[in-house]
Design a protein around this motif. Structure first.
Motif: not given
Length: 130
Positions: A54-60, A26-34, A89-95
């Motif tokens: 599109x879900x942003x969670x830290x660097x991911x 819920x906080x992620x939605x409110x902060x604009x990360x979803x 794959x270019x967007x993944x944190x592992x890459x």
């Protein structure tokens, strides 16, 4: 499996294990990360099958396509059946990870690096990231 016709986005993200708690979702939605089609959405947004979030969670940053509605949180193997991860794959944190960088370590007890050692370390780092 409990399937529903109406489901909030925060509850959906929690149930597919994108977030550890519903409050974090819920906080992620409110902060604009979803986002849905580049637009921020509220935690009360109703999820529909076929939508792409599109879900942003830290660097991911993950791109998730809804394939089914899951009301309650279940094990990870079951949750995977209710979404499709279409993140390039270019967007993944592992890459992008710095773990692909060479591991620089010194033997214990060798003391501080000399000026020459320091220059060699800096040159090695600069060459890798260029």
């Amino acid at each position: 499996m409990a399937e529903k016709e109406k489901l909030r986005i925060d509850k959906y993200l929690w149930s597919i294990r994108a977030f550890k708690t519903r409050t974090l979702a819920s906080d992620a939605c409110k902060a604009g990360r979803v986002k849905l089609e580049g637009n921020n959405i509220k935690p009360s947004h109703e999820v529909k099958i076929g939508e792409v979030y599109t879900v942003s969670k830290g660097p991911d940053k993950r791109v998730l396509k809804v394939t089914g509605l899951l009301e309650s949180r279940t094990d990870a193997k079951t949750a995977v059946m209710f979404y499709e991860d279409i993140t390039p794959e270019e967007e993944t944190h592992a890459f992008k990870s710095v773990f692909h960088a060479p591991l620089l370590s010194r033997d214990r007890g060798t003391g501080r690096p000399t000026k020459r050692d320091r220059r060699e370390i800096d040159d090695l780092k600069d060459d890798f990231f260029k």
